[in-house]
Scaffold this active site. Structure first.
Site, PDB file in Angstrom:
ATOM      1  N   PRO A 151       0.380 -12.003   0.343  1.00 15.96           N
ATOM      2  CA  PRO A 151       0.609 -12.547   1.687  1.00 15.96           C
ATOM      3  C   PRO A 151       1.545 -13.754   1.658  1.00 15.96           C
ATOM      4  O   PRO A 151       2.071 -14.153   2.694  1.00 15.96           O
ATOM      5  CB  PRO A 151      -0.798 -12.933   2.180  1.00 15.96           C
ATOM      6  CG  PRO A 151      -1.672 -12.946   0.971  1.00 15.96           C
ATOM      7  CD  PRO A 151      -1.030 -12.077  -0.063  1.00 15.96           C
ATOM      8  N   GLU A 179      -7.739 -14.004  -5.556  1.00 16.65           N
ATOM      9  CA  GLU A 179      -6.783 -14.991  -5.030  1.00 16.65           C
ATOM     10  C   GLU A 179      -5.377 -14.804  -5.592  1.00 16.65           C
ATOM     11  O   GLU A 179      -4.512 -15.639  -5.406  1.00 16.65           O
ATOM     12  CB  GLU A 179      -7.276 -16.412  -5.328  1.00 16.65           C
ATOM     13  CG  GLU A 179      -8.595 -16.761  -4.650  1.00 16.65           C
ATOM     14  CD  GLU A 179      -8.503 -16.734  -3.129  1.00 16.65           C
ATOM     15  OE1 GLU A 179      -7.569 -17.328  -2.587  1.00 16.65           O
ATOM     16  OE2 GLU A 179      -9.376 -16.099  -2.499  1.00 16.65           O
ATOM     17  N   ARG A 197      11.221   7.408   1.633  1.00 11.76           N
ATOM     18  CA  ARG A 197      11.906   8.213   2.652  1.00 11.76           C
ATOM     19  C   ARG A 197      13.396   7.907   2.732  1.00 11.76           C
ATOM     20  O   ARG A 197      14.147   8.636   3.371  1.00 11.76           O
ATOM     21  CB  ARG A 197      11.217   8.084   4.017  1.00 11.76           C
ATOM     22  CG  ARG A 197      11.261   6.734   4.635  1.00 11.76           C
ATOM     23  CD  ARG A 197      10.392   6.674   5.889  1.00 11.76           C
ATOM     24  NE  ARG A 197      10.997   7.318   7.045  1.00 11.76           N
ATOM     25  CZ  ARG A 197      11.983   6.798   7.778  1.00 11.76           C
ATOM     26  NH1 ARG A 197      12.489   5.622   7.457  1.00 11.76           N
ATOM     27  NH2 ARG A 197      12.464   7.451   8.809  1.00 11.76           N
ATOM     28  N   ASP A 256      16.720   4.846  12.834  1.00  7.69           N
ATOM     29  CA  ASP A 256      15.415   4.188  12.752  1.00  7.69           C
ATOM     30  C   ASP A 256      15.459   2.843  13.462  1.00  7.69           C
ATOM     31  O   ASP A 256      16.446   2.119  13.351  1.00  7.69           O
ATOM     32  CB  ASP A 256      15.042   3.862  11.293  1.00  7.69           C
ATOM     33  CG  ASP A 256      14.670   5.095  10.489  1.00  7.69           C
ATOM     34  OD1 ASP A 256      14.458   6.152  11.091  1.00  7.69           O
ATOM     35  OD2 ASP A 256      14.588   4.963   9.258  1.00  7.69           O
TER      36      ASP A 256
HETATM   37  N1  ADE Z   1      -2.175  -8.764  -0.274  1.00 10.42           N
HETATM   38  C1  ADE Z   1      -3.043  -9.302   0.616  1.00 10.42           C
HETATM   39  N2  ADE Z   1      -2.480  -9.412   1.824  1.00 10.42           N
HETATM   40  C2  ADE Z   1      -1.199  -8.928   1.707  1.00 10.42           C
HETATM   41  C3  ADE Z   1      -0.107  -8.789   2.601  1.00 10.42           C
HETATM   42  N3  ADE Z   1      -0.196  -9.173   3.883  1.00 10.42           N
HETATM   43  N4  ADE Z   1       1.029  -8.268   2.132  1.00 10.42           N
HETATM   44  C4  ADE Z   1       1.131  -7.896   0.850  1.00 10.42           C
HETATM   45  N5  ADE Z   1       0.137  -8.021  -0.047  1.00 10.42           N
HETATM   46  C5  ADE Z   1      -1.017  -8.526   0.374  1.00 10.42           C
END
Ligand code: ADE
Length: 273
Positions: A92, A119, A161, A176
């Protein structure tokens, strides 16, 4: 293209046997290899995580198993440079995954994914491989998943793809939503197929007119309408030279006005047409 995935949940990647990616594998266009990280653990409990230095909640994935796993995976076929592997680290905290990044990744011959649980992975692992190959830390959106495996599925499908010969119709991804340069990055509008009448609903007459110019104009107007509703930020970011006279008429109907720099902005109180 070759894809390696190292994970503590290999079965999570089973969907890679299905549909477009599964078919690309069966045809030999994609060589996918999924590896169980725990094969590179040597203690009784197959430990892959430990408590974070500096304290705090959660656990951190250990250097040992990741380093040994990646060394083995990379040793098989390793080449330097553009023919070599790139590491894709779903997190994230990564850069946003976009169509543009999907295109860039689709041009590489070999991607190695490191989906993490807990984590995340001890930073030294990422830093060490970054000295040898490109590393892409990628987020698929502003939300936190329990692990990176679902992100690997998302990224793989978006990349696969784009590979030559994987989609039936080579033109299919030209239009797209988000294709670099396409439709000034507007969202695609609605689509219809037979039957012409369903539960009292017909389809827009223009689509039956056979008039290609009018159909193209209608599609463009619907794209502007949908983008205004769902992603106004895309209109704001558009280079105004991407809009022709008819686009500008539609944008005006939808409440957009050109600002001093020519870019479009919207009256916050504008009501949708
Ligand atoms: N791992 C946990 N959340 C994630 C996200 N939003 N994008 C990529 N990997 C992740």
């Amino acid at each position: 293209m070759r894809l390696d995935v190292v994970t503590i949940f290999p079965e999570y990647l089973d969907p890679l046997n299905v549909s477009l990616v599964g078919k690309a594998r069966a045809r030999g266009q994609l060589d996918v290899r999924v590896h169980d990280l725990r094969e590179w653990t040597y203690d009784r409990h197959n430990t892959v995580d430990d408590t974070p230095y500096g304290g705090g909640p959660g656990m951190v994935m250990k250097t040992g198993p990741w380093g040994d796993a990646l060394d083995d995976v990379l040793a098989d076929g390793y080449e330097n440079g553009s023919h070599g592997p790139a590491l894709v680290v779903p997190t994230p905290s990564g850069r946003p995954f976009t169509q543009e990044l999907a295109v860039e990744l689709s041009e590489r011959p070999w991607l190695v994914f490191t989906p993490a649980r807990y984590e995340g992975i001890d930073r030294r692992v990422i830093d060490e491989y970054a000295t040898r190959m490109p590393v892409y830390e990628v987020s698929i959106g502003d939300y936190v998943l329990a692990g990176g495996e679902a992100a690997v599925l998302v990224i793989t499908e978006a990349v696969a793809r784009l590979l030559p010969g994987v989609l039936g119709n080579a033109e299919s991804h030209r239009d797209d939503s988000f294709a670099p340069g396409a439709m000034a990055n507007l969202l695609e509008g609605p689509v219809y197929t037979k039957p012409p009448e369903w539960r009292g609903q017909g389809i827009p007459d223009v689509l039956l007119s056979g008039h290609h110019g009018k159909i193209a104009r209608w599609r463009r107007d619907e794209a502007l309408r949908r983008t205004t509703r769902n992603r106004p930020d895309l209109v704001e970011r558009c280079d105004p030279s991407a809009f022709d006279k008819k686009d500008r008429e539609m944008l005006s109907i939808l409440g957009w006005r050109p600002g001093p720099d020519g870019r479009f902005g919207r009256d916050p109180d504008a009501v949708e047409e």
